[in-house]
Design a protein around this motif. Sequence first.
Motif, PDB file in Angstrom:
ATOM      1  N   GLU A   1       0.857  -1.188   0.000  1.00 16.98           N
ATOM      2  CA  GLU A   1       0.000   0.000   0.000  1.00 16.98           C
ATOM      3  C   GLU A   1       0.890   1.235   0.000  1.00 16.98           C
ATOM      4  O   GLU A   1       1.957   1.225   0.615  1.00 16.98           O
ATOM      5  N   VAL A   2       0.437   2.286  -0.657  1.00 17.84           N
ATOM      6  CA  VAL A   2       1.218   3.529  -0.689  1.00 17.84           C
ATOM      7  C   VAL A   2       1.178   4.184   0.686  1.00 17.84           C
ATOM      8  O   VAL A   2       0.104   4.449   1.227  1.00 17.84           O
ATOM      9  N   ALA A   3       2.357   4.413   1.244  1.00 11.72           N
ATOM     10  CA  ALA A   3       2.447   4.997   2.582  1.00 11.72           C
ATOM     11  C   ALA A   3       2.627   6.510   2.518  1.00 11.72           C
ATOM     12  O   ALA A   3       2.190   7.236   3.403  1.00 11.72           O
ATOM     13  N   ASP A   4       3.289   6.981   1.452  1.00 14.95           N
ATOM     14  CA  ASP A   4       3.612   8.396   1.352  1.00 14.95           C
ATOM     15  C   ASP A   4       3.387   8.836  -0.094  1.00 14.95           C
ATOM     16  O   ASP A   4       4.119   8.421  -0.980  1.00 14.95           O
ATOM     17  N   THR A   5       2.354   9.650  -0.318  1.00 15.00           N
ATOM     18  CA  THR A   5       1.964   9.983  -1.696  1.00 15.00           C
ATOM     19  C   THR A   5       3.011  10.816  -2.425  1.00 15.00           C
ATOM     20  O   THR A   5       3.268  10.578  -3.594  1.00 15.00           O
ATOM     21  N   GLU A   6       3.654  11.782  -1.732  1.00 12.32           N
ATOM     22  CA  GLU A   6       4.587  12.636  -2.464  1.00 12.32           C
ATOM     23  C   GLU A   6       5.881  11.905  -2.839  1.00 12.32           C
ATOM     24  O   GLU A   6       6.439  12.149  -3.902  1.00 12.32           O
TER      25      GLU A   6
ATOM     26  N   GLY B   1       5.951   8.484  -2.994  1.00  7.25           N
ATOM     27  CA  GLY B   1       5.536   7.251  -3.652  1.00  7.25           C
ATOM     28  C   GLY B   1       6.023   5.988  -2.965  1.00  7.25           C
ATOM     29  O   GLY B   1       6.002   4.910  -3.546  1.00  7.25           O
ATOM     30  N   LYS B   2       6.454   6.101  -1.711  1.00  5.05           N
ATOM     31  CA  LYS B   2       6.930   4.925  -0.966  1.00  5.05           C
ATOM     32  C   LYS B   2       5.764   4.031  -0.578  1.00  5.05           C
ATOM     33  O   LYS B   2       4.691   4.525  -0.222  1.00  5.05           O
ATOM     34  N   ASP B   3       5.991   2.709  -0.605  1.00  5.32           N
ATOM     35  CA  ASP B   3       4.968   1.817  -0.064  1.00  5.32           C
ATOM     36  C   ASP B   3       5.324   1.486   1.395  1.00  5.32           C
ATOM     37  O   ASP B   3       6.348   1.936   1.919  1.00  5.32           O
ATOM     38  N   ALA B   4       4.472   0.701   2.031  1.00  2.30           N
ATOM     39  CA  ALA B   4       4.615   0.435   3.457  1.00  2.30           C
ATOM     40  C   ALA B   4       5.950  -0.242   3.783  1.00  2.30           C
ATOM     41  O   ALA B   4       6.589   0.084   4.785  1.00  2.30           O
TER      42      ALA B   4
ATOM     43  N   PHE C   1      11.530   0.064   6.108  1.00  2.00           N
ATOM     44  CA  PHE C   1      12.978  -0.105   6.020  1.00  2.00           C
ATOM     45  C   PHE C   1      13.727   1.225   6.035  1.00  2.00           C
ATOM     46  O   PHE C   1      14.796   1.330   6.638  1.00  2.00           O
ATOM     47  N   ASP C   2      13.184   2.256   5.362  1.00  7.89           N
ATOM     48  CA  ASP C   2      13.915   3.520   5.212  1.00  7.89           C
ATOM     49  C   ASP C   2      13.697   4.495   6.370  1.00  7.89           C
ATOM     50  O   ASP C   2      14.605   5.227   6.742  1.00  7.89           O
ATOM     51  N   ASP C   3      12.465   4.535   6.917  1.00  5.04           N
ATOM     52  CA  ASP C   3      12.129   5.545   7.922  1.00  5.04           C
ATOM     53  C   ASP C   3      12.006   4.972   9.341  1.00  5.04           C
ATOM     54  O   ASP C   3      12.526   5.546  10.294  1.00  5.04           O
ATOM     55  N   ILE C   4      11.309   3.856   9.478  1.00  4.60           N
ATOM     56  CA  ILE C   4      10.977   3.346  10.816  1.00  4.60           C
ATOM     57  C   ILE C   4      12.145   2.587  11.441  1.00  4.60           C
ATOM     58  O   ILE C   4      12.541   2.869  12.574  1.00  4.60           O
ATOM     59  N   ALA C   5      12.715   1.618  10.710  1.00  3.27           N
ATOM     60  CA  ALA C   5      13.799   0.795  11.273  1.00  3.27           C
ATOM     61  C   ALA C   5      14.991   1.619  11.774  1.00  3.27           C
ATOM     62  O   ALA C   5      15.496   1.343  12.872  1.00  3.27           O
ATOM     63  N   PRO C   6      15.461   2.644  11.016  1.00  6.99           N
ATOM     64  CA  PRO C   6      16.605   3.428  11.522  1.00  6.99           C
ATOM     65  C   PRO C   6      16.320   4.129  12.856  1.00  6.99           C
ATOM     66  O   PRO C   6      17.235   4.323  13.664  1.00  6.99           O
ATOM     67  N   ARG C   7      15.052   4.485  13.101  1.00  2.00           N
ATOM     68  CA  ARG C   7      14.705   5.149  14.372  1.00  2.00           C
ATOM     69  C   ARG C   7      14.927   4.215  15.560  1.00  2.00           C
ATOM     70  O   ARG C   7      15.158   4.668  16.682  1.00  2.00           O
ATOM     71  N   PHE C   8      14.800   2.906  15.330  1.00  2.00           N
ATOM     72  CA  PHE C   8      14.897   1.941  16.428  1.00  2.00           C
ATOM     73  C   PHE C   8      16.241   1.223  16.455  1.00  2.00           C
ATOM     74  O   PHE C   8      16.389   0.184  17.077  1.00  2.00           O
ATOM     75  N   GLU C   9      17.241   1.787  15.767  1.00  2.00           N
ATOM     76  CA  GLU C   9      18.552   1.146  15.646  1.00  2.00           C
ATOM     77  C   GLU C   9      19.145   0.779  17.009  1.00  2.00           C
ATOM     78  O   GLU C   9      19.713  -0.289  17.176  1.00  2.00           O
TER      79      GLU C   9
END
Length: 120
Positions: free
Chosen positions: A68-73, A75-78, A83-91
């Motif tokens: 599913e598209v997570a970010d319209t501008e 075009g990232k999917d869930a 992998f790009d935004d959430i996982a690095p926050r919890f490193e």
Amino acid sequence: MARKLGRKTGARKALLRDLVTDLFIYERIETTEAKAKDVRSIAEKMITLAKRGDLHARRQVAAFVRKEVADTESGKDAVQKLFDDIAPRFEDRQGGYTRILKLGPRRGDGAPMVYLELVE
């Protein structure tokens, strides 16, 4: 034993996939307490896989999380967002990536409602 949530296996798996996907897209979802507790364990495992970050981990996550598209501008999917935004926050965090906040009973059937959200 895992909860059955009053559904047959296929419907239950689909429901949990949808909720996990929505959690990664919106980072906070409102659901019943029982569903939240089931979704939490799956979501934690997905985030742990995403922290590994290799191709095999990405494919394992993609096999479960809906496309599913997570970010319209952008075009990232869930999966990409995970992998790009959430996982690095919890490193630096060893587990405990989600939080359950109780909201009280739902009007209509009195089911206990909660927010399930990603920490930080």
